[in-house]
Design a protein around this motif. Structure first.
Motif, PDB file in Angstrom:
ATOM      1  N   ASN A  14       0.820  -1.222   0.000  1.00 20.41           N
ATOM      2  CA  ASN A  14       0.000   0.000   0.000  1.00 20.41           C
ATOM      3  C   ASN A  14       0.854   1.273   0.000  1.00 20.41           C
ATOM      4  O   ASN A  14       0.329   2.372   0.122  1.00 20.41           O
ATOM      5  N   ASN A  37       2.140   3.852  18.054  1.00 22.88           N
ATOM      6  CA  ASN A  37       1.507   2.949  17.101  1.00 22.88           C
ATOM      7  C   ASN A  37       1.866   3.357  15.687  1.00 22.88           C
ATOM      8  O   ASN A  37       1.866   4.541  15.362  1.00 22.88           O
ATOM      9  N   GLY A  38       2.186   2.375  14.870  1.00 17.72           N
ATOM     10  CA  GLY A  38       2.495   2.659  13.481  1.00 17.72           C
ATOM     11  C   GLY A  38       3.951   2.997  13.234  1.00 17.72           C
ATOM     12  O   GLY A  38       4.357   3.250  12.105  1.00 17.72           O
ATOM     13  N   SER A  42       6.394  -3.606  15.119  1.00 15.73           N
ATOM     14  CA  SER A  42       5.980  -4.988  14.805  1.00 15.73           C
ATOM     15  C   SER A  42       6.659  -5.481  13.536  1.00 15.73           C
ATOM     16  O   SER A  42       7.067  -6.637  13.454  1.00 15.73           O
ATOM     17  N   GLN A  82       2.035 -10.236  19.151  1.00 15.03           N
ATOM     18  CA  GLN A  82       1.140  -9.361  19.899  1.00 15.03           C
ATOM     19  C   GLN A  82      -0.180 -10.051  20.213  1.00 15.03           C
ATOM     20  O   GLN A  82      -0.698  -9.926  21.317  1.00 15.03           O
ATOM     21  N   GLU A  83      -0.711 -10.753  19.251  1.00 20.10           N
ATOM     22  CA  GLU A  83      -1.962 -11.461  19.518  1.00 20.10           C
ATOM     23  C   GLU A  83      -1.628 -12.920  19.759  1.00 20.10           C
ATOM     24  O   GLU A  83      -1.075 -13.581  18.903  1.00 20.10           O
TER      25      GLU A  83
END
Ligand code: ADP
Ligand code: ADP
Length: 224
Positions: A14, A37-38, A42, A82-83
């Motif tokens: 993207n 965040n961002g 990650s 993270q999850e």
């Protein structure tokens, strides 16, 4: 032991440039990667864990060229995403025995010793007979660490481990990290300054896919 990250770049389809020529060296101890965040945390962690390939750059752990020698890496790396996963209705102790068997530890006494150590380090001994499916978020996170410890990794990577934890769970979790940080390289990401303040011996600040600053252990304490 030293993890060397050199010139990592990654642009998603993207057009988002999540890693912009990231270079950093991380040595033993507790390394905190701090950023909003961002920021690309990650993406960086998944790249080190070889779950995702960068467009360019390299990562090495001592002599191991991580991105091109995944088999060697799996023997030394533990990664907690993270999850965390969905767990069957088994107790923590049963599940850890099951994972240890999958790892090929046939000897029951050896397995029991391994499982008990993992439960003890993660402070789960008291709830070892309870179903992991019914654990709180913090307990599940600690169980995730217990699972990693079965493989005796040298390098442990934990992505935003304290996100969503209440203060007491957060403290318990940080204590577990502190404990394992004494004999592992632990890299953890967070957007909470206090996490880094309380724990790290080394830190970097990341934003917009770049490392903005990297502090040595002594400077890190002063910087926060
Ligand atoms: P984080 O808290 O690490 O920023 P996100 O909520 O941004 O996590 O992302 C959660 C998941 O969705 C990750 O697996 C990430 O790769 C993916 N993701 C994030 N942003 C996008 C995006 N713009 N397009 C596709 N997938 C994305
Ligand atoms: P952090 O962990 O610091 O929150 P991420 O690495 O999750 O940062 O994300 C960095 C940037 O890349 C964000 O803008 C995010 O939306 C984007 N991103 C993450 N994963 C994907 C993906 N799979 N596809 C597209 N964009 C993504």
């Amino acid at each position: 032991m030293k993890l060397s990250i050199s010139n990592l770049s990654k642009t998603y389809k993207n057009g988002v440039k999540a890693l912009d020529n990231v270079s950093i060296e991380i040595e033993s101890g507790m390394f905190g990667l701090l950023g909003p965040n961002g920021a690309g945390k990650s993406t960086l962690m998944r790249t080190i864990a070889t779950l995702q390939a960068p467009d360019s750059g390299s990562v090495s752990l001592d002599e191991i060229d991580i991105l091109n020698d995944k088999n060697s890496l799996r023997k030394v790396l533990g990664y907690l995403p993270q999850e965390f996963g969905v767990y069957p209705k088994m107790s923590a102790e049963e599940l850890l025995h099951y994972f240890a068997r999958l790892k090929g530890i046939a000897n029951k006494d050896e397995r029991t010793k391994m499982v008990n150590t993992a439960l003890e380090v993660t402070n789960l001994l008291e709830v070892k007979n309870k179903s992991v499916a019914g654990y709180s978020g913090g307990m599940k996170q600690r169980f995730g660490i217990a699972q990693l410890l079965l493989n005796d990794p040298k390098l442990i990577i934990v992505d935003e481990p304290t996100a969503g934890l209440d203060p007491s769970e957060r403290h318990r979790f940080l204590n577990v990290l502190r404990e394992i940080g004494t004999n592992h390289i632990v890299i953890f990401s967070t957007h909470i300054v206090d996490d880094v303040k309380e724990l790290c011996t080394d830190m970097a600040i990341m934003n917009g896919g770049r490392i903005l600053s990297h502090h040595t252990p002594k400077e890190a304490v002063k910087a926060l």
